[in-house]
Design a protein around this motif. Structure first.
Motif, PDB file in Angstrom:
ATOM      1  N   VAL A  70       0.838  -1.199   0.000  1.00  0.00           N
ATOM      2  CA  VAL A  70       0.000   0.000   0.000  1.00  0.00           C
ATOM      3  C   VAL A  70       0.875   1.253   0.000  1.00  0.00           C
TER       4      VAL A  70
ATOM      5  N   ARG B 133      -4.353   3.081  -4.591  1.00  0.00           N
ATOM      6  CA  ARG B 133      -3.419   2.613  -3.556  1.00  0.00           C
ATOM      7  C   ARG B 133      -2.923   3.779  -2.718  1.00  0.00           C
TER       8      ARG B 133
ATOM      9  N   LYS C 273      -5.560   5.043  -0.368  1.00  0.00           N
ATOM     10  CA  LYS C 273      -5.698   4.157   0.797  1.00  0.00           C
ATOM     11  C   LYS C 273      -4.603   4.451   1.811  1.00  0.00           C
TER      12      LYS C 273
ATOM     13  N   ARG D 289      -5.333   7.674   3.613  1.00  0.00           N
ATOM     14  CA  ARG D 289      -6.396   7.518   4.620  1.00  0.00           C
ATOM     15  C   ARG D 289      -5.835   6.923   5.901  1.00  0.00           C
TER      16      ARG D 289
END
Length: 88
Positions: A23, A41, A44, A47
Protein backbone atom coordinates in the motif's frame (compact mmCIF):
# COMPACT_ATOMS: atom_id res chain seq x y z
CA UNK A 1 15.43 15.95 4.82
CA UNK A 2 17.65 14.20 7.31
CA UNK A 3 16.71 10.58 7.88
CA UNK A 4 16.88 9.73 11.55
CA UNK A 5 18.17 6.50 12.98
CA UNK A 6 15.83 6.69 15.99
CA UNK A 7 12.66 5.04 14.80
CA UNK A 8 11.09 4.30 18.17
CA UNK A 9 8.15 6.50 17.16
CA UNK A 10 7.08 3.96 14.51
CA UNK A 11 5.17 1.89 17.06
CA UNK A 12 2.83 4.86 17.55
CA UNK A 13 2.07 5.17 13.83
CA UNK A 14 -1.32 4.39 12.33
CA UNK A 15 0.41 1.96 9.98
CA UNK A 16 2.29 0.05 12.69
CA UNK A 17 1.82 -3.70 12.83
CA UNK A 18 -0.13 -3.90 9.60
CA UNK A 19 0.84 -5.76 6.45
CA UNK A 20 0.78 -2.67 4.29
CA UNK A 21 4.11 -2.60 2.47
CA UNK A 22 2.48 -2.74 -0.94
CA UNK A 23 0.00 0.00 0.00
CA UNK A 24 2.78 2.42 0.91
CA UNK A 25 5.40 1.36 -1.64
CA UNK A 26 3.53 -0.13 -4.57
CA UNK A 27 3.88 -3.53 -6.23
CA UNK A 28 6.88 -5.67 -5.40
CA UNK A 29 9.23 -7.42 -7.79
CA UNK A 30 9.17 -4.68 -10.40
CA UNK A 31 5.56 -5.32 -11.36
CA UNK A 32 3.96 -2.43 -13.19
CA UNK A 33 1.01 -0.56 -11.76
CA UNK A 34 -1.84 0.96 -13.75
CA UNK A 35 -2.46 4.66 -13.11
CA UNK A 36 -5.93 4.10 -11.60
CA UNK A 37 -4.54 1.36 -9.34
CA UNK A 38 -1.74 3.67 -8.19
CA UNK A 39 -4.21 6.48 -7.43
CA UNK A 40 -6.41 4.10 -5.42
CA UNK A 41 -3.42 2.61 -3.56
CA UNK A 42 -2.03 6.04 -2.66
CA UNK A 43 -5.48 7.20 -1.50
CA UNK A 44 -5.70 4.16 0.80
CA UNK A 45 -2.26 4.92 2.26
CA UNK A 46 -3.21 8.57 2.79
CA UNK A 47 -6.40 7.52 4.62
CA UNK A 48 -4.30 5.37 6.95
CA UNK A 49 -1.95 8.32 7.57
CA UNK A 50 -4.71 10.87 8.12
CA UNK A 51 -4.57 12.08 11.70
CA UNK A 52 -1.53 9.97 12.56
CA UNK A 53 0.16 11.30 15.69
CA UNK A 54 3.69 10.67 14.39
CA UNK A 55 3.32 12.30 10.96
CA UNK A 56 6.10 14.82 11.64
CA UNK A 57 8.59 12.12 12.61
CA UNK A 58 7.50 10.06 9.63
CA UNK A 59 8.04 13.00 7.28
CA UNK A 60 11.49 13.63 8.74
CA UNK A 61 12.43 9.96 8.38
CA UNK A 62 11.13 9.56 4.83
CA UNK A 63 13.61 7.95 2.49
CA UNK A 64 12.25 9.52 -0.68
CA UNK A 65 10.32 6.50 -1.89
CA UNK A 66 6.72 5.58 -1.19
CA UNK A 67 4.08 7.24 0.96
CA UNK A 68 5.45 8.80 4.14
CA UNK A 69 3.38 11.03 6.45
CA UNK A 70 0.53 10.81 3.96
CA UNK A 71 2.59 12.33 1.15
CA UNK A 72 4.00 10.95 -2.07
CA UNK A 73 7.64 11.54 -3.00
CA UNK A 74 6.57 14.38 -5.33
CA UNK A 75 4.38 15.99 -2.69
CA UNK A 76 7.20 15.86 -0.11
CA UNK A 77 9.67 17.32 -2.60
CA UNK A 78 7.23 20.08 -3.57
CA UNK A 79 6.67 20.92 0.09
CA UNK A 80 10.40 21.01 0.81
CA UNK A 81 11.12 23.10 -2.27
CA UNK A 82 8.42 25.64 -1.40
CA UNK A 83 9.74 25.82 2.18
CA UNK A 84 13.28 26.40 0.95
CA UNK A 85 12.08 29.20 -1.34
CA UNK A 86 10.36 30.90 1.58
CA UNK A 87 13.56 30.73 3.63
CA UNK A 88 15.76 32.29 0.93
Amino acid sequence: MRPTTDRSWIKDGSCFNQELTEVFYGPENGRTELHDDKVAREAKAKRICAGCIVARQCFEASDGFGIWAGLTEKERNDLLNSSNKNIA
